[in-house]
Scaffold this motif. Structure first.
Motif, mmCIF file in Angstrom:
data_model
loop_
_atom_site.group_PDB
_atom_site.id
_atom_site.type_symbol
_atom_site.label_atom_id
_atom_site.label_comp_id
_atom_site.label_asym_id
_atom_site.label_seq_id
_atom_site.Cartn_x
_atom_site.Cartn_y
_atom_site.Cartn_z
ATOM 1 N N ASP A 50 0.829 -1.211 0.000
ATOM 2 C CA ASP A 50 0.000 0.000 0.000
ATOM 3 C C ASP A 50 0.864 1.263 0.000
ATOM 4 O OD1 ASP A 50 0.780 -0.677 2.614
ATOM 5 O OD2 ASP A 50 -0.914 0.378 3.518
ATOM 6 N N GLU A 51 2.019 1.219 0.664
ATOM 7 C CA GLU A 51 2.936 2.364 0.630
ATOM 8 C C GLU A 51 3.516 2.554 -0.771
ATOM 9 O OE1 GLU A 51 5.970 2.569 3.645
ATOM 10 O OE2 GLU A 51 4.624 1.687 5.137
ATOM 11 N N VAL A 52 3.836 1.460 -1.438
ATOM 12 C CA VAL A 52 4.390 1.534 -2.792
ATOM 13 C C VAL A 52 3.382 2.169 -3.737
ATOM 14 C CG1 VAL A 52 5.190 0.182 -4.772
ATOM 15 C CG2 VAL A 52 5.939 -0.432 -2.467
ATOM 16 N N PHE A 53 2.123 1.732 -3.655
ATOM 17 C CA PHE A 53 1.100 2.281 -4.542
ATOM 18 C C PHE A 53 0.816 3.746 -4.247
ATOM 19 C CE2 PHE A 53 0.163 -2.245 -5.268
ATOM 20 C CZ PHE A 53 0.200 -2.234 -6.650
ATOM 21 N N LYS A 54 0.846 4.147 -2.968
ATOM 22 C CA LYS A 54 0.654 5.565 -2.635
ATOM 23 C C LYS A 54 1.776 6.402 -3.236
ATOM 24 C CE LYS A 54 -1.835 4.901 1.708
ATOM 25 N NZ LYS A 54 -1.739 4.976 3.179
ATOM 26 N N LYS A 55 3.005 5.912 -3.120
ATOM 27 C CA LYS A 55 4.143 6.648 -3.666
ATOM 28 C C LYS A 55 4.054 6.717 -5.197
ATOM 29 C CE LYS A 55 9.136 7.041 -3.378
ATOM 30 N NZ LYS A 55 10.371 6.559 -2.783
ATOM 31 N N MET A 56 3.651 5.616 -5.824
ATOM 32 C CA MET A 56 3.505 5.607 -7.278
ATOM 33 C C MET A 56 2.439 6.599 -7.721
ATOM 34 S SD MET A 56 3.893 1.521 -8.106
ATOM 35 C CE MET A 56 3.072 1.691 -9.658
ATOM 36 N N ASP A 57 1.317 6.625 -7.009
ATOM 37 C CA ASP A 57 0.250 7.573 -7.347
ATOM 38 C C ASP A 57 0.744 9.005 -7.239
ATOM 39 O OD1 ASP A 57 -1.629 5.614 -7.908
ATOM 40 O OD2 ASP A 57 -2.500 5.635 -5.885
ATOM 41 N N LYS A 58 1.513 9.310 -6.189
ATOM 42 C CA LYS A 58 2.053 10.657 -5.998
ATOM 43 C C LYS A 58 2.984 11.025 -7.153
ATOM 44 C CE LYS A 58 4.798 13.425 -2.834
ATOM 45 N NZ LYS A 58 5.666 13.429 -1.668
ATOM 46 N N ILE A 59 3.866 10.103 -7.541
ATOM 47 C CA ILE A 59 4.807 10.350 -8.633
ATOM 48 C C ILE A 59 4.068 10.584 -9.946
ATOM 49 C CG2 ILE A 59 6.609 9.266 -10.055
ATOM 50 C CD1 ILE A 59 7.611 7.932 -7.427
ATOM 51 N N ILE A 60 3.043 9.781 -10.198
ATOM 52 C CA ILE A 60 2.256 9.925 -11.435
ATOM 53 C C ILE A 60 1.544 11.264 -11.463
ATOM 54 C CG2 ILE A 60 0.228 9.036 -12.669
ATOM 55 C CD1 ILE A 60 1.178 6.200 -11.772
ATOM 56 N N LYS A 61 0.936 11.649 -10.333
ATOM 57 C CA LYS A 61 0.233 12.934 -10.284
ATOM 58 C C LYS A 61 1.198 14.094 -10.488
ATOM 59 C CE LYS A 61 -3.607 11.333 -7.514
ATOM 60 N NZ LYS A 61 -4.239 11.294 -6.189
ATOM 61 N N GLU A 62 2.383 14.016 -9.892
ATOM 62 C CA GLU A 62 3.380 15.076 -10.081
ATOM 63 C C GLU A 62 3.820 15.154 -11.545
ATOM 64 O OE1 GLU A 62 6.462 14.107 -7.278
ATOM 65 O OE2 GLU A 62 5.315 14.852 -5.562
ATOM 66 N N ALA A 63 4.025 14.008 -12.165
ATOM 67 C CA ALA A 63 4.440 13.990 -13.573
ATOM 68 C C ALA A 63 3.339 14.552 -14.464
ATOM 69 C CB ALA A 63 4.795 12.571 -13.996
ATOM 70 N N GLN A 64 2.101 14.220 -14.154
ATOM 71 C CA GLN A 64 0.990 14.746 -14.938
ATOM 72 C C GLN A 64 0.865 16.260 -14.787
ATOM 73 O OE1 GLN A 64 -2.190 12.292 -13.404
ATOM 74 N NE2 GLN A 64 -2.001 10.808 -15.089
ATOM 75 N N ALA A 65 1.139 16.756 -13.582
ATOM 76 C CA ALA A 65 1.081 18.201 -13.351
ATOM 77 C C ALA A 65 2.181 18.908 -14.130
ATOM 78 C CB ALA A 65 1.204 18.500 -11.860
ATOM 79 N N VAL A 66 3.371 18.350 -14.143
ATOM 80 C CA VAL A 66 4.479 18.929 -14.896
ATOM 81 C C VAL A 66 4.160 18.910 -16.386
ATOM 82 C CG1 VAL A 66 6.892 18.574 -15.570
ATOM 83 C CG2 VAL A 66 6.240 18.413 -13.165
ATOM 84 N N GLU A 67 3.609 17.808 -16.847
ATOM 85 C CA GLU A 67 3.235 17.680 -18.262
ATOM 86 C C GLU A 67 2.165 18.701 -18.634
ATOM 87 O OE1 GLU A 67 0.947 14.191 -20.249
ATOM 88 O OE2 GLU A 67 3.070 13.623 -20.223
ATOM 89 N N LYS A 68 1.215 18.891 -17.736
ATOM 90 C CA LYS A 68 0.133 19.853 -17.981
ATOM 91 C C LYS A 68 0.695 21.273 -18.056
ATOM 92 C CE LYS A 68 -4.614 19.983 -16.507
ATOM 93 N NZ LYS A 68 -5.550 19.740 -15.418
ATOM 94 N N GLU A 69 1.632 21.602 -17.145
ATOM 95 C CA GLU A 69 2.236 22.934 -17.143
ATOM 96 C C GLU A 69 3.054 23.165 -18.405
ATOM 97 O OE1 GLU A 69 4.494 23.626 -13.587
ATOM 98 O OE2 GLU A 69 2.790 23.162 -12.296
ATOM 99 N N ALA A 70 3.724 22.126 -18.885
ATOM 100 C CA ALA A 70 4.548 22.254 -20.093
ATOM 101 C C ALA A 70 3.685 22.474 -21.330
ATOM 102 C CB ALA A 70 5.415 21.012 -20.269
ATOM 103 N N ALA A 71 2.455 21.964 -21.299
ATOM 104 C CA ALA A 71 1.549 22.091 -22.444
ATOM 105 C C ALA A 71 0.967 23.507 -22.536
ATOM 106 C CB ALA A 71 0.427 21.075 -22.349
ATOM 107 N N ILE A 72 1.028 24.225 -21.430
ATOM 108 C CA ILE A 72 0.428 25.579 -21.425
ATOM 109 C C ILE A 72 1.308 26.568 -22.131
ATOM 110 C CG2 ILE A 72 -0.287 27.491 -19.939
ATOM 111 C CD1 ILE A 72 -1.172 25.429 -17.890
#
Length: 72
Positions: A50-72
């Motif tokens: 469960d800790e691994v999946f929480k960390k993975m979710d956090k990393i994915i959300k951060e990457a998606q946010a960076v990707e979204k900012e780069a698209a702007i």
């Protein structure tokens, strides 16, 4: 599995030696990974899933946010 199907003539072994060596090397690599995993478990070097999946979710959300900012 039967002995009739499992036993090969020496000519087969000679003709397929490259493939057989590759198969043995892959099996040895898997056994090494298994031994390393067992040692990690016995040494307590583990993380609950469960800790691994929480960390993975956090990393994915951060990457998606960076990707979204780069698209702007």
């Amino acid at each position: 599995m039967s002995l009739k199907d499992d036993i090969k003539p020496s000519s087969y072994l000679k003709e397929h030696s490259d493939e057989l060596i590759k198969d043995v090397a892959e099996a040895m690599a898997m056994l090494k990974l298994l031994a390393m995993s067992e040692k990690n478990i016995s040494d307590g070097n583990v993380v609950p899933h469960d800790e691994v999946f929480k960390k993975m979710d956090k990393i994915i959300k951060e990457a998606q946010a960076v990707e979204k900012e780069a698209a702007i």
